[in-house]
Design a protein around this motif. Structure first.
Motif, PDB file in Angstrom:
ATOM      1  N   GLN A 124       0.811  -1.211   0.000  1.00  0.00           N
ATOM      2  CA  GLN A 124       0.000   0.000   0.000  1.00  0.00           C
ATOM      3  C   GLN A 124       0.850   1.270   0.000  1.00  0.00           C
ATOM      4  OE1 GLN A 124      -3.373  -0.068   2.693  1.00  0.00           O
ATOM      5  NE2 GLN A 124      -3.746  -2.230   2.287  1.00  0.00           N
ATOM      6  N   ILE A 125       2.012   1.237   0.654  1.00  0.00           N
ATOM      7  CA  ILE A 125       2.919   2.387   0.553  1.00  0.00           C
ATOM      8  C   ILE A 125       3.383   2.542  -0.893  1.00  0.00           C
ATOM      9  CG2 ILE A 125       5.170   3.317   1.221  1.00  0.00           C
ATOM     10  CD1 ILE A 125       4.779   2.045   3.960  1.00  0.00           C
ATOM     11  N   ALA A 126       3.704   1.411  -1.529  1.00  0.00           N
ATOM     12  CA  ALA A 126       4.236   1.438  -2.893  1.00  0.00           C
ATOM     13  C   ALA A 126       3.192   1.828  -3.934  1.00  0.00           C
ATOM     14  CB  ALA A 126       4.826   0.073  -3.254  1.00  0.00           C
ATOM     15  N   MET A 127       1.932   1.825  -3.561  1.00  0.00           N
ATOM     16  CA  MET A 127       0.878   2.273  -4.483  1.00  0.00           C
ATOM     17  C   MET A 127       0.817   3.796  -4.564  1.00  0.00           C
ATOM     18  SD  MET A 127      -2.099  -0.490  -3.485  1.00  0.00           S
ATOM     19  CE  MET A 127      -3.344   0.171  -4.597  1.00  0.00           C
ATOM     20  N   THR A 128       1.566   4.479  -3.692  1.00  0.00           N
ATOM     21  CA  THR A 128       1.623   5.935  -3.716  1.00  0.00           C
ATOM     22  C   THR A 128       2.837   6.373  -4.525  1.00  0.00           C
ATOM     23  OG1 THR A 128       2.941   6.123  -1.689  1.00  0.00           O
ATOM     24  CG2 THR A 128       0.551   6.016  -1.435  1.00  0.00           C
ATOM     25  N   PRO A 129       2.827   7.606  -5.050  1.00  0.00           N
ATOM     26  CA  PRO A 129       3.936   8.035  -5.910  1.00  0.00           C
ATOM     27  C   PRO A 129       5.193   8.418  -5.140  1.00  0.00           C
ATOM     28  CG  PRO A 129       2.337   9.796  -5.676  1.00  0.00           C
ATOM     29  CD  PRO A 129       1.731   8.589  -5.009  1.00  0.00           C
ATOM     30  N   ASP A 130       6.318   8.298  -5.828  1.00  0.00           N
ATOM     31  CA  ASP A 130       7.602   8.841  -5.364  1.00  0.00           C
ATOM     32  C   ASP A 130       8.087   8.229  -4.052  1.00  0.00           C
ATOM     33  OD1 ASP A 130       7.811  10.627  -7.579  1.00  0.00           O
ATOM     34  OD2 ASP A 130       6.361  11.936  -6.598  1.00  0.00           O
ATOM     35  N   VAL A 131       8.031   6.904  -3.950  1.00  0.00           N
ATOM     36  CA  VAL A 131       8.573   6.228  -2.773  1.00  0.00           C
ATOM     37  C   VAL A 131       9.450   5.060  -3.206  1.00  0.00           C
ATOM     38  CG1 VAL A 131       6.578   6.838  -1.337  1.00  0.00           C
ATOM     39  CG2 VAL A 131       6.608   4.625  -2.508  1.00  0.00           C
ATOM     40  N   VAL A 132      10.401   4.750  -2.339  1.00  0.00           N
ATOM     41  CA  VAL A 132      11.181   3.515  -2.441  1.00  0.00           C
ATOM     42  C   VAL A 132      10.944   2.756  -1.150  1.00  0.00           C
ATOM     43  CG1 VAL A 132      13.480   2.490  -2.546  1.00  0.00           C
ATOM     44  CG2 VAL A 132      12.961   4.507  -3.919  1.00  0.00           C
ATOM     45  N   VAL A 133      10.466   1.526  -1.260  1.00  0.00           N
ATOM     46  CA  VAL A 133      10.170   0.720  -0.085  1.00  0.00           C
ATOM     47  C   VAL A 133      11.102  -0.492  -0.070  1.00  0.00           C
ATOM     48  CG1 VAL A 133       8.383  -0.373   1.292  1.00  0.00           C
ATOM     49  CG2 VAL A 133       7.749   1.368  -0.389  1.00  0.00           C
ATOM     50  N   PHE A 134      11.920  -0.589   0.964  1.00  0.00           N
ATOM     51  CA  PHE A 134      12.774  -1.752   1.155  1.00  0.00           C
ATOM     52  C   PHE A 134      11.963  -2.814   1.895  1.00  0.00           C
ATOM     53  CE2 PHE A 134      15.682   1.844   0.852  1.00  0.00           C
ATOM     54  CZ  PHE A 134      16.568   1.389  -0.123  1.00  0.00           C
ATOM     55  N   MET A 135      11.830  -3.975   1.273  1.00  0.00           N
ATOM     56  CA  MET A 135      11.002  -5.051   1.802  1.00  0.00           C
ATOM     57  C   MET A 135      11.894  -6.081   2.476  1.00  0.00           C
ATOM     58  SD  MET A 135       8.248  -7.297  -0.348  1.00  0.00           S
ATOM     59  CE  MET A 135       6.807  -7.986   0.455  1.00  0.00           C
ATOM     60  N   GLY A 136      11.994  -6.010   3.811  1.00  0.00           N
ATOM     61  CA  GLY A 136      12.879  -6.887   4.562  1.00  0.00           C
ATOM     62  C   GLY A 136      12.244  -8.245   4.805  1.00  0.00           C
ATOM     63  N   SER A 137      12.976  -9.315   4.471  1.00  0.00           N
ATOM     64  CA  SER A 137      12.465 -10.671   4.633  1.00  0.00           C
ATOM     65  C   SER A 137      13.617 -11.608   4.980  1.00  0.00           C
ATOM     66  CB  SER A 137      11.791 -11.137   3.350  1.00  0.00           C
ATOM     67  OG  SER A 137      11.463 -12.518   3.408  1.00  0.00           O
ATOM     68  N   ARG A 138      13.354 -12.577   5.864  1.00  0.00           N
ATOM     69  CA  ARG A 138      14.399 -13.547   6.193  1.00  0.00           C
ATOM     70  C   ARG A 138      14.889 -14.290   4.958  1.00  0.00           C
ATOM     71  NH1 ARG A 138      12.635 -17.421  10.861  1.00  0.00           N
ATOM     72  NH2 ARG A 138      10.691 -17.387   9.676  1.00  0.00           N
ATOM     73  N   LYS A 139      13.967 -14.581   4.034  1.00  0.00           N
ATOM     74  CA  LYS A 139      14.331 -15.231   2.784  1.00  0.00           C
ATOM     75  C   LYS A 139      14.109 -14.259   1.637  1.00  0.00           C
ATOM     76  CE  LYS A 139      13.293 -19.969   4.249  1.00  0.00           C
ATOM     77  NZ  LYS A 139      12.500 -21.201   3.944  1.00  0.00           N
TER      78      LYS A 139
END
Length: 242
Positions: free
Chosen positions: A27-42
């Motif tokens: 939902q953050i990434a559906m907004t303009p002008d953002v970079v979202v780092f998606m942290g995951s164990r794998k």
């Protein structure tokens, strides 16, 4: 070859390959002008999750998968270097928002150490590693629970989930301490605890009464805000007593 994206805001979400974290990233990434780092164990789990919603990412935004196990000091160090390097290479000053979402819901007192290793010690370790690369005026969002409220849990007819509830009380304590530290520094960094509600996720064997796509909305709203209160604990309906 890197892309110059200085106008974009940046977010890091831990525990983000499924459930509440995944929907928060989406939902953050559906907004303009953002970079979202998606942290995951794998890393592959994050990549698979991104593939599932990539068509709805805003054309001016990006989701970047990051291997991140908050119980592993090496993983935390590598993730912080990766994020810092990515931001620098793309002419972004630093990270704007850290969302401490990773958690477990282990239910018995016998599993106290395992629960605290993730919910408290891992959260503290990640925040400590990421804090030096955060921009002034940013935010640290600690995902908590009403179960962490000392006042509310004292009113329950029976004791419930001692390991989980006490770990979230500890997270709330960190919220207050970190908020006061940032106020002393004059950084403008807000630190808050957010209860997203009783979401149907792996943490409760999908017994929750809310869809995580709805529960994450208060997290997303707070993350996207550029101003707000600090040192507070709330959900979608308002403040929660400590």
């Amino acid at each position: 070859m890197t892309t110059n994206i200085p106008s974009r805001r940046s977010f890091l979400v831990s525990g983000a390959n499924q459930g509440l974290g995944m929907h928060t990233v989406h939902q953050i990434a559906m907004t303009p002008d953002v970079v979202v780092f998606m942290g995951s164990r794998k890393l592959t789990a994050a990549q698979d999750a991104i593939a599932g919603f990539s068509s709805t990412i805003h054309p001016l935004s990006l989701v970047v998968p990051v291997q991140l196990d908050i119980t592993d000091a090496i993983s935390i160090a590598n993730a912080s270097v990766f994020v810092a390097t990515y931001l620098k290479e793309n002419n972004m000053e630093g990270l704007d928002v850290l969302i401490n979402n990773a958690a477990v819901g282990l239910e018995t007192t016998d599993l106290m150490k395992e629960t605290f290793d993730v919910n408290v010690f891992g959260t503290a370790a990640l925040t400590s590693a990421i804090r030096p690369i955060m921009n002034n005026g940013g935010a640290i969002l600690n995902i908590s629970s009403r179960m962490g409220s000392m006042e509310l849990i004292a009113k329950l007819p029976i004791a419930m989930a001692p390991a989980y509830s006490s770990s979230k009380s500890a997270v709330n304590n960190l919220t207050v301490v970190w908020a006061r530290e940032e106020e002393k520094r004059g950084s403008g960094i807000r630190v808050v605890s957010i209860c997203p509600g009783f979401n149907a996720t792996a943490i409760n064997n999908y017994a929750g009464t809310m869809a995580p796509s709805d529960g994450c909305k208060i997290i997303v709203q707070t993350a996207l805000e550029k101003e707000g209160r600090t040192g507070v604990f709330f959900n979608k309906d308002g403040d929660i007593p400590w």
